[in-house]
Design a protein around this motif. Structure first.
Motif, short mmCIF file in Angstrom:
data_model
loop_
_atom_site.label_atom_id
_atom_site.label_comp_id
_atom_site.label_asym_id
_atom_site.label_seq_id
_atom_site.Cartn_x
_atom_site.Cartn_y
_atom_site.Cartn_z
N VAL A 1 0.71 -1.03 0.02
CA VAL A 1 -0.15 -0.16 -0.16
C VAL A 1 0.90 1.45 0.00
N LEU A 2 1.75 1.39 0.94
CA LEU A 2 2.56 2.69 1.13
C LEU A 2 3.49 2.82 -0.07
N ARG A 3 3.97 1.79 -0.67
CA ARG A 3 4.91 2.03 -1.78
C ARG A 3 4.07 2.29 -3.13
N SER A 4 2.75 2.12 -3.18
CA SER A 4 2.05 2.05 -4.41
C SER A 4 1.96 3.49 -4.99
N HIS A 5 1.96 3.55 -6.43
CA HIS A 5 1.71 5.03 -7.19
C HIS A 5 0.25 5.60 -6.79
N VAL A 6 -0.48 4.72 -6.54
CA VAL A 6 -2.03 5.13 -6.29
C VAL A 6 -1.87 5.67 -5.07
N ASN A 7 -1.26 5.32 -4.22
CA ASN A 7 -1.46 5.86 -2.79
C ASN A 7 -0.42 7.37 -2.81
N ALA A 8 0.58 7.22 -3.57
CA ALA A 8 1.49 8.60 -3.63
C ALA A 8 0.73 9.86 -4.56
N GLU A 9 -0.06 9.25 -5.45
CA GLU A 9 -0.87 10.21 -6.37
C GLU A 9 -1.95 10.90 -5.77
N GLY A 10 -2.44 10.21 -4.48
CA GLY A 10 -3.50 10.62 -3.99
C GLY A 10 -4.72 10.17 -4.04
N LEU A 11 -4.89 9.01 -4.99
CA LEU A 11 -6.06 8.29 -5.39
C LEU A 11 -6.77 7.45 -4.12
N LEU A 12 -5.64 7.25 -3.01
CA LEU A 12 -6.21 6.82 -1.70
C LEU A 12 -5.85 7.74 -0.86
N ASP A 13 -6.26 7.29 0.45
CA ASP A 13 -6.12 8.60 1.43
C ASP A 13 -4.79 8.31 2.10
N GLY A 14 -3.90 9.05 1.44
CA GLY A 14 -2.45 8.89 1.85
C GLY A 14 -2.26 9.19 3.31
N ALA A 15 -2.83 10.21 3.90
CA ALA A 15 -2.57 10.77 5.18
C ALA A 15 -3.11 9.85 6.18
N ARG A 16 -4.19 9.09 5.95
CA ARG A 16 -4.76 8.22 6.70
C ARG A 16 -3.94 6.70 6.69
N ASN A 17 -3.30 6.56 5.48
CA ASN A 17 -2.58 5.52 5.30
C ASN A 17 -1.48 5.48 6.25
N ALA A 18 -0.89 6.70 6.03
CA ALA A 18 0.56 6.96 6.79
C ALA A 18 0.41 6.91 8.48
N VAL A 19 -0.81 7.11 8.96
CA VAL A 19 -1.04 7.03 10.34
C VAL A 19 -1.72 5.59 10.83
N LEU A 20 -2.43 5.17 10.05
CA LEU A 20 -3.26 3.73 10.37
C LEU A 20 -2.58 2.68 10.20
N LEU A 21 -1.66 2.30 9.10
CA LEU A 21 -0.96 1.30 8.74
C LEU A 21 -0.04 1.06 9.70
N PRO A 22 0.98 1.93 10.15
CA PRO A 22 1.93 1.90 10.98
C PRO A 22 1.43 1.40 12.39
N GLU A 23 0.14 2.04 12.80
CA GLU A 23 -0.39 1.64 14.21
C GLU A 23 -0.86 0.02 14.04
N GLN A 24 -1.39 -0.44 12.85
CA GLN A 24 -1.73 -1.67 12.70
C GLN A 24 -0.40 -2.47 12.81
N GLU A 25 0.64 -2.16 12.27
CA GLU A 25 1.70 -3.12 12.14
C GLU A 25 2.25 -3.02 13.82
N TRP A 26 2.32 -2.14 14.50
CA TRP A 26 2.75 -2.00 15.86
C TRP A 26 1.67 -2.89 16.61
N GLU A 27 0.51 -2.78 16.49
CA GLU A 27 -0.46 -3.48 17.33
C GLU A 27 -0.42 -5.04 16.98
N ILE A 28 -0.24 -5.21 15.80
CA ILE A 28 -0.13 -6.72 15.31
C ILE A 28 1.10 -7.26 15.83
N ALA A 29 2.44 -6.63 15.56
CA ALA A 29 3.74 -7.10 16.17
C ALA A 29 3.53 -7.29 17.90
N ARG A 30 3.04 -6.23 18.45
CA ARG A 30 2.97 -6.31 19.95
C ARG A 30 2.12 -7.60 20.56
#
Length: 303
Positions: free
Chosen positions: A148-177
């Motif tokens: 998701v984070l390395r995709s062009h559609v994310n970088a070009e703003g077709l997805l919600d890049g700001a929310r991805n940048a916040v939510l996905l690292p939180e998901q990674e940390w919670e899963i890892a914890r």
């Protein structure tokens, strides 16, 4: 150590510079956790005292010193030979001791990692925190997040890049914890079983095993949701690249049409041009559908 290697996972909120430092120094962090403390950074010595005897110089001087000692020991100045021998041995031992210490140029880095590791203790996890099963699950989550984070559609703003940048690292940390906690409990449980379980305890062990299995299933469900989101993003990414290529070809069409007209073969161009336009429209619709599906999957992640 699990077969699937995972890196250092850092909690959201740790400053990016510190997070990068921790991720890049897993071996040092393992040593620090085991109790190793790097030497404190000494004050900057004056320039002359900073130069110790080099290994090359000592090797070069050894034959000369030995020859001189042999001459002195075979002469009335034998005590001077013993003094020379003792001084040379002292210098060699000093050099060996200095070689076994952390090199001065490396101390500030090791000390910096140590201080940040102590400051952010509990806000990062090491590869050794995960058993083999947990490392495999965490690897799946990290690959989905990276898609998701390395995709062009994310970088070009077709997805919600700001929310991805916040939510996905939180998901990674919670899963890892959760996976680290699950790994620790599984290790304790296996150690208990390895010692043998009395019949009276067996009734208690079974519900604990069910709790471990249910917890793992819940974490895997989170990872699968991430993977579904990543799959939608990957579909949008493919449509995005295909659309870009079609648009590039459409931009070149006038040159092809001109060539066909000049060569008297312009009648061949009509079906191909129409098909290219249809392909572009289809890809545009596919891209919109893929992005819409990705947004739906993202809303599911938010719960």
């Amino acid at each position: 150590m699990p077969e699937q290697s995972v890196g250092v996972v850092v909690a959201p909120g740790v400053p990016p510079e510190t997070a990068g430092l921790l991720r890049a120094n897993a071996p040092l962090l393992v040593r620090i956790r085991s109790g190793w403390v790097p030497p404190a950074v000494p004050p900057e010595p004056p320039e002359p005292s900073r130069r110790g005897p080099s290994s090359v110089a000592l090797l070069a001087a050894t034959p000369v010193v030995l020859a001189l000692m042999a001459v002195l020991l075979d002469s009335p100045a034998a005590p001077l030979g013993f003094v020379l021998l003792g001084g040379f041995v002292f210098v060699v031992l000093l050099k060996i001791t200095s070689m076994s210490e952390t090199p001065l140029r490396e101390r500030p880095h090791a000390r910096g990692v140590y201080e940040q590791a102590r400051l952010y203790d509990g806000r990062y996890l090491l590869p050794e925190d995960f058993d083999e099963e947990a490392a495999a699950v965490l690897g799946r989550a990290q690959r989905a997040i990276g898609t998701v984070l390395r995709s062009h559609v994310n970088a070009e703003g077709l997805l919600d890049g700001a929310r991805n940048a916040v939510l996905l690292p939180e998901q990674e940390w919670e899963i890892a914890r959760l996976l680290a906690k699950l790994s620790a409990l599984r290790a304790e449980h296996r150690a208990l079983l390895a010692r043998g379980v009395a019949p009276e305890v067996a009734a208690v062990v079974e519900p604990l095993e069910r709790a471990l299995a249910a917890s793992e299933a819940a974490v895997v469900a989170r990872v699968e949701a991430l993977e579904r989101y990543a799959a939608h993003v990957a579909a949008a990414e493919r449509a995005y690249h295909a659309r870009s290529q079609i648009e590039e070809l459409r931009a070149r069409l006038p040159r092809y049409e001109e060539l066909l007209a000049e060569s008297g073969a312009d009648s061949l161009s009509v079906p191909e041009v129409e098909r290219l336009a249809q392909d572009a429209d289809q890809l545009e619709r596919l891209l919109r559908r893929s992005v819409s599906s990705a947004h739906e999957a993202f809303r599911y992640l938010e719960g």
